[in-house]
Write an enzyme that holds these catalytic residues in place. Structure first.
Site, PDB file in Angstrom:
ATOM      1  N   ASN A  10      -4.645   8.688 -13.039  1.00 54.09           N
ATOM      2  CA  ASN A  10      -5.175   8.908 -11.693  1.00 54.09           C
ATOM      3  C   ASN A  10      -5.301  10.421 -11.528  1.00 54.09           C
ATOM      4  O   ASN A  10      -4.306  11.105 -11.268  1.00 54.09           O
ATOM      5  CB  ASN A  10      -4.204   8.299 -10.670  1.00 54.09           C
ATOM      6  N   ARG A  94      -8.499   5.564 -12.596  1.00 52.84           N
ATOM      7  CA  ARG A  94      -8.848   5.304 -11.204  1.00 52.84           C
ATOM      8  C   ARG A  94     -10.047   6.190 -10.862  1.00 52.84           C
ATOM      9  O   ARG A  94      -9.996   7.402 -11.059  1.00 52.84           O
ATOM     10  CB  ARG A  94      -7.679   5.665 -10.293  1.00 52.84           C
ATOM     11  N   HIS A 183      -9.289   2.103  -1.206  1.00 52.13           N
ATOM     12  CA  HIS A 183      -8.035   1.380  -1.472  1.00 52.13           C
ATOM     13  C   HIS A 183      -8.334  -0.028  -2.020  1.00 52.13           C
ATOM     14  O   HIS A 183      -7.498  -0.930  -1.888  1.00 52.13           O
ATOM     15  CB  HIS A 183      -7.176   1.174  -0.202  1.00 52.13           C
ATOM     16  N   ARG A 244      -5.388  11.798   9.118  1.00 53.25           N
ATOM     17  CA  ARG A 244      -6.797  11.548   9.483  1.00 53.25           C
ATOM     18  C   ARG A 244      -6.884  10.829  10.821  1.00 53.25           C
ATOM     19  O   ARG A 244      -6.066   9.953  11.114  1.00 53.25           O
ATOM     20  CB  ARG A 244      -7.490  10.696   8.418  1.00 53.25           C
ATOM     21  N   GLU A 387      -1.007  -0.447  -7.512  1.00 52.53           N
ATOM     22  CA  GLU A 387      -2.364  -0.115  -7.947  1.00 52.53           C
ATOM     23  C   GLU A 387      -2.436   0.156  -9.445  1.00 52.53           C
ATOM     24  O   GLU A 387      -3.408  -0.185 -10.111  1.00 52.53           O
ATOM     25  CB  GLU A 387      -2.880   1.085  -7.146  1.00 52.53           C
TER      26      GLU A 387
END
Ligand code: AMP
Length: 404
Positions: A10, A94, A183, A244, A387
């Site tokens: 990743n 990823r 996601h 955010r 993940e």
């Protein structure tokens, strides 16, 4: 020898996270992280789980991703897990943005690389770093299959009615503006694991997945297929997140430009890095926010209430989108650990068949579990996401032991 190992990479703009898994039993052989790439104080933390050794840390300048991957390869070699091992079947990467084109994990070749590059305008922060990771890994092991697993892929099943913004079609198409969602690897994994927890096939189950980490997103999954999700063109849309804003009247941006005199970059930073929980109360860690709430801090309480209000609106919206809901699954750092968030998110929704059992909700565990009262119409579950395992599984499924 059969190749049964998969390395998951990743690659971020200044970091690389990695895990080496043995796909025979999904066990972790090694995990690690390189941070602050390009700085004087880069740090590599490597934990060789296969040998039972503790974490090894090195600090010092690591100039770029190539140097970072080489340092990782050296650490793996020390544990007898080197990248040159015939047991390594593939590397799974990823990749944040796969646009409309990548609906599945994909074996990487030059054409795929060019397409990921073409998507940079819609993912300027993420895709360049992902590409660097892929190019570096290919240079190290050009013979090895490398697979891109896209954050957006799971959401490509969204109908146009959910994926399109209500703006001029020509302008939208010209600039590839639509809702992509992110996601996806987590939403795919968690919705499937939720079905498994219920003892049912994913095709038979409708799930609302709430991925609540520092970034946060909700998805409506109908029979294993995503039909709506809360993030959009970028990960800024939707829920209130750590830093955010999530949903907002887009005219706030014009106002900040015209009246506030702010530049595009300043507004970008404001909404992505200085908003959400941190903007509302100065903290983005839910543990700290809860501590403050317990101490009677009103600012933290308001931030918590705004976070929950938005979450509830999405639960209601996705209930309506799905028509029938079998389960709601909480996942990621906040979803897996913050019992007060789970309790507050479904409070007052008994009419929708939603409730949590206080005792079950208070249990701390790393296992998938139900927290709704027995016999509840809708199951409420906590399902830890993984993940890396999902990327490894998808990678291995695609290449099998073709490298054996
Ligand atoms: P993630 O992005 O999934 O790694 O989630 C990170 C976030 O999870 C942190 O910023 C915290 O807000 C939250 N978190 C982690 N552990 C806990 C905990 N024990 N209780 C509440 N929130 C937590």
């Amino acid at each position: 020898m059969t190749a049964t190992r998969v390395l998951v990479l990743n690659s971020g703009s200044s970091s690389v996270k990695y895990q080496l898994l043995d796909m025979r039993d999904s066990s972790r052989l090694a995990v690690g992280l390189v941070e602050r790439i390009g700085e004087e104080t880069s740090r590599l933390k490597h934990t060789p789980l296969a040998t039972g050794g503790g974490p090894r840390e090195t600090t010092g300048p690591i100039a770029d991703h190539e140097a970072a991957l080489k340092a990782v390869a050296e650490e793996l070699t020390k544990d007898g897990l080197g990248l040159d091992s015939p047991e390594l079947a593939a590397i799974g990467h990823r990749v944040v943005h796969g646009g409309k084109s990548f609906t599945e994990p994909t074996v990487i070749d030059d054409t795929v690389l060019a397409e990921i590059e073409r998507l940079i305008p819609v993912a300027p922060l993420h895709n360049p770093a992902n590409l660097t990771g892929i190019r570096t890994a290919r240079a190290l092991r050009p013979d090895l299959p490398q697979v891109a697993v896209f954050d957006t892929a799971f959401h490509t099943t969204m109908p146009e009615s959910a994926a399109r913004y209500a703006i001029d079609v020509k302008t939208a198409d010209e600039h590839r503006i639509r809702r992509y969602g992110f996601h996806g690897t987590s939403h795919a994994y968690v919705s499937r694991e939720t079905a498994r927890l219920l003892g049912r096939a994913p095709e038979d189950v409708n799930v609302i997945v709430l991925h609540l980490g520092n970034g946060a997103s909700a998805s409506a999954v109908q029979g294993g297929r995503c039909v709506d999700t809360s993030m959009g063109l970028t990960p800024l849309e939707g829920l209130v997140m750590g830093t955010r804003s999530g949903d907002m009247d887009p005219a706030v941006i014009f106002h900040l430009m015209r009246v506030g005199g702010m530049s595009t970059d300043e507004i970008d930073t404001l909404l992505n890095k200085k908003s959400g929980l941190i903007g509302l109360c100065g903290d983005n860690d839910m543990r700290e926010i809860r501590r403050r709430v317990e101490d009677g801090d009103e600012q933290a309480q308001l931030a918590f209430d705004i976070y929950i209000h938005r979450l509830k609106k999405y639960i209601g919206a996705y209930y309506a989108v799905l028509g029938r809901v079998d389960a709601i699954a909480f996942t990621a750092g906040v979803g897996e650990n913050a019992a007060p968030v789970r309790e507050a998110a479904v409070a007052g929704l008994e009419a929708l068949g939603l409730a949590v059992d206080g005792d079950l909700n208070a249990v701390r565990s790393g296992e998938p579990r139900l927290i709704s009262p027995e016999g509840a119409r809708v199951a409420v579950a906590v399902v830890p996401t993984d993940e890396e395992l999902e990327i490894a599984n998808q990678t291995y499924a695609l290449v099998g032991n073709g490298n054996a």
